[in-house]
Design a protein around this motif. Structure first.
Motif, short mmCIF file in Angstrom:
data_model
loop_
_atom_site.label_atom_id
_atom_site.label_comp_id
_atom_site.label_asym_id
_atom_site.label_seq_id
_atom_site.Cartn_x
_atom_site.Cartn_y
_atom_site.Cartn_z
N UNK A 60 80.46 68.39 25.59
CA UNK A 60 81.11 69.60 26.05
C UNK A 60 80.28 70.80 25.61
N UNK A 61 79.96 71.68 26.55
CA UNK A 61 79.14 72.85 26.23
C UNK A 61 79.97 73.88 25.46
N UNK A 62 79.50 74.20 24.27
CA UNK A 62 80.22 75.20 23.48
C UNK A 62 79.45 76.50 23.37
N UNK A 63 78.09 76.43 23.45
CA UNK A 63 77.32 77.66 23.33
C UNK A 63 75.97 77.50 24.00
N UNK A 64 75.35 78.64 24.37
CA UNK A 64 74.04 78.62 24.99
C UNK A 64 73.41 79.98 24.76
N UNK A 65 72.10 80.09 25.07
CA UNK A 65 71.45 81.40 25.01
C UNK A 65 70.40 81.50 26.11
#
Lengths: 93, 128
Positions: B36-41
């Motif tokens: 599950x994607x929780x953060x990105x930049x």
């Protein structure tokens, strides 16, 4: 910026993106950004049997750095406009 | 990925629309991670919660649980949104244990090595 603007014109068209790992994905171009990252919708993997893990993927984000080719529909390009834009860009600021 | 204004949300190639969704991440080394994607930049660095690696060898597959992962963006090839209504895996594939998939991986590696070394020995024949 030229190719970014160019791809923005192609949003909504069907393209095939071939990646450096030889995976080829056909889909509708949803969006593109300054790094030429690509988002595709309603994708279909070319040679699906070789990539069973992609079966339930409908939409995807592709990092610009891993793209080898973007194959375009032949009528998706106005060559003259592209030529003009390239010459303008080459002339410099 | 530049920070988009409110009107750009629909056109933007931001991973924001993938937040809290279960994703398939393909890495440059060929690994397939799910989570599950929780953060990105802006570099496509990504935080995956509940990550597992799906290993596929022939008709066998296995999910190896990994936990909370931070993936450096330069290793990311593709991030795919999994459609929950479609089957993730073709029906003919068999789920096996981690130990068994490791054995199958080793067998596949040995077979490729063997093919490689045999090919080298046959090269002098110049058959093709």
């Amino acid at each position: 910026m030229l190719f970014f603007s160019y791809f923005k014109e192609l949003v909504g068209k069907e393209v095939t993106v071939e990646l450096k790992n030889d995976l080829a994905i056909r889909g509708i171009l949803h969006s593109v950004d300054q790094y030429l990252n690509i988002k595709l919708e309603n994708i279909r993997v070319v040679d699906q049997d070789k990539y069973p893990h992609m079966l339930s993927v409908r939409n995807c984000f592709i990092r610009g750095s891993v793209v080898r080719y973007v194959q375009l529909p032949p009528d998706g390009v106005d060559i003259d406009i592209l030529h003009d834009a390239t010459r303008r860009e080459a002339r410099g600021p | 990925m530049s920070w988009a204004g409110p009107e750009d949300i629909f056109l933007s190639t931001s991973l924001a629309s993938y937040l809290d969704k279960k994703l398939l991440v393909l890495l440059r080394d060929g690994r397939k991670l799910l989570g599950v994607l929780r953060s990105f930049d802006q570099f496509a660095n990504v935080v995956l919660e509940g990550a597992c690696e799906r290993v596929i060898v022939g008709d066998l597959y296995s999910d190896i649980p990994l936990g909370l992962y931070v993936i450096r963006g330069e290793n990311v090839v593709l991030i795919g949104e999994l459609d929950l209504e479609r089957e993730e895996i073709p029906a003919h594939m068999i789920c096996v244990s981690v130990a068994e998939i490791r054995r199958a991986q080793k067998a596949e590696r040995d077979a490729t090595d063997l093919k490689g070394s045999m090919r080298k020995r046959m090269e002098f024949l110049d058959l093709d």
